[in-house]
Motif scaffolding. Structure first.
Motif, PDB file in Angstrom:
ATOM      1  N   LEU A   6       0.769  -1.279  -0.047  1.00 49.60           N
ATOM      2  CA  LEU A   6       0.128  -0.050   0.067  1.00 49.60           C
ATOM      3  C   LEU A   6       0.890   1.297   0.033  1.00 49.60           C
ATOM      4  O   LEU A   6       1.858   1.264   0.530  1.00 49.60           O
ATOM      5  CB  LEU A   6      -0.786  -0.033   1.405  1.00 49.60           C
ATOM      6  N   TYR A   8       0.910   5.704  -0.212  1.00 50.71           N
ATOM      7  CA  TYR A   8       0.306   6.890  -0.053  1.00 50.71           C
ATOM      8  C   TYR A   8       0.000   7.517  -1.438  1.00 50.71           C
ATOM      9  O   TYR A   8       0.348   7.360  -2.346  1.00 50.71           O
ATOM     10  CB  TYR A   8       1.120   8.053   0.832  1.00 50.71           C
ATOM     11  N   GLN A  39     -14.964   4.113   0.429  1.00 46.62           N
ATOM     12  CA  GLN A  39     -13.697   4.493   0.548  1.00 46.62           C
ATOM     13  C   GLN A  39     -13.421   6.036   0.271  1.00 46.62           C
ATOM     14  O   GLN A  39     -12.533   6.713   0.874  1.00 46.62           O
ATOM     15  CB  GLN A  39     -12.785   3.965  -0.893  1.00 46.62           C
ATOM     16  N   GLU A  97      -1.673  -0.393   9.234  1.00 46.86           N
ATOM     17  CA  GLU A  97      -1.775  -0.615   7.731  1.00 46.86           C
ATOM     18  C   GLU A  97      -2.369   0.327   6.907  1.00 46.86           C
ATOM     19  O   GLU A  97      -2.127   0.582   5.946  1.00 46.86           O
ATOM     20  CB  GLU A  97      -2.356  -1.905   7.186  1.00 46.86           C
ATOM     21  N   PHE A  98      -3.136   1.163   7.723  1.00 47.17           N
ATOM     22  CA  PHE A  98      -3.999   2.273   7.223  1.00 47.17           C
ATOM     23  C   PHE A  98      -3.032   3.710   6.730  1.00 47.17           C
ATOM     24  O   PHE A  98      -3.542   4.215   5.896  1.00 47.17           O
ATOM     25  CB  PHE A  98      -5.106   2.652   7.915  1.00 47.17           C
ATOM     26  N   LYS A 115      -3.623   5.625   3.432  1.00 50.61           N
ATOM     27  CA  LYS A 115      -2.883   4.914   2.178  1.00 50.61           C
ATOM     28  C   LYS A 115      -4.011   4.738   1.278  1.00 50.61           C
ATOM     29  O   LYS A 115      -5.054   4.420   1.483  1.00 50.61           O
ATOM     30  CB  LYS A 115      -2.195   3.755   2.554  1.00 50.61           C
ATOM     31  N   ASN A 117      -6.424   2.607  -1.318  1.00 52.87           N
ATOM     32  CA  ASN A 117      -7.102   1.231  -1.483  1.00 52.87           C
ATOM     33  C   ASN A 117      -6.482   0.658  -0.115  1.00 52.87           C
ATOM     34  O   ASN A 117      -6.390  -0.713  -0.256  1.00 52.87           O
ATOM     35  CB  ASN A 117      -6.446   0.889  -2.674  1.00 52.87           C
ATOM     36  N   CYS A 118      -6.531   0.976   0.860  1.00 54.93           N
ATOM     37  CA  CYS A 118      -6.247   0.339   2.048  1.00 54.93           C
ATOM     38  C   CYS A 118      -7.163  -0.641   2.879  1.00 54.93           C
ATOM     39  O   CYS A 118      -6.974  -1.320   3.637  1.00 54.93           O
ATOM     40  CB  CYS A 118      -5.615   1.087   3.202  1.00 54.93           C
TER      41      CYS A 118
END
Length: 129
Positions: A6, A8, A39, A97-98, A115, A117-118
């Motif tokens: 992932l 930015y 999203q 992870e985000f 990020k 498409n997280c």
């Protein structure tokens, strides 16, 4: 098959997220349009429909997604700001992870640099309007 790393958004300038940010974590509240959240509900401030142009030398928070730690604080903000009125409040759990987050202000507000498409929207649910 390798997992996609992932990243930015490509239009984040150098220094975003800032070096003093920390990995996303904990419970967060966000004002959203969609139920369930999508999203697009987690775009950075600079991508909000009411923002007309990016100023010269914007601060990192201009690219952040506004969130709160306390429900009452986000409810007050939602009712105070015209562009947030009538929208829903979603609650979710952040994880590293985000992306990264800023230090919280006294009113529990913080910025999240999310990020692409997280899948952050899958971890949030509308809890009320």
């Amino acid at each position: 098959m390798a997992l996609k790393e992932l990243a930015y958004p490509s239009d984040f300038p150098k220094g975003v997220p800032p070096s003093n940010s920390v990995a996303a974590n904990g419970v967060a509240y966000r004002v959203v349009v969609n139920n369930p959240p999508s999203q697009t509900d987690f775009c950075g401030y600079y991508r909000e429909p009411f923002v007309r142009k990016i100023p010269a030398n914007p601060k990192p928070n201009f690219f952040g997604t506004s969130m709160y730690r306390q429900y009452e604080a986000i409810r007050i903000a939602r009712d105070l700001y015209k562009n947030l009125r009538g929208k829903e409040i979603a609650k979710g759990q952040l994880n590293s992870e985000f992306g990264m987050i800023s230090k919280e202000r006294d009113d529990s507000h913080f910025d999240a640099w999310v990020k692409e498409n997280c899948g952050i929207e899958q971890f949030f649910s509308v809890i009320g309007s």
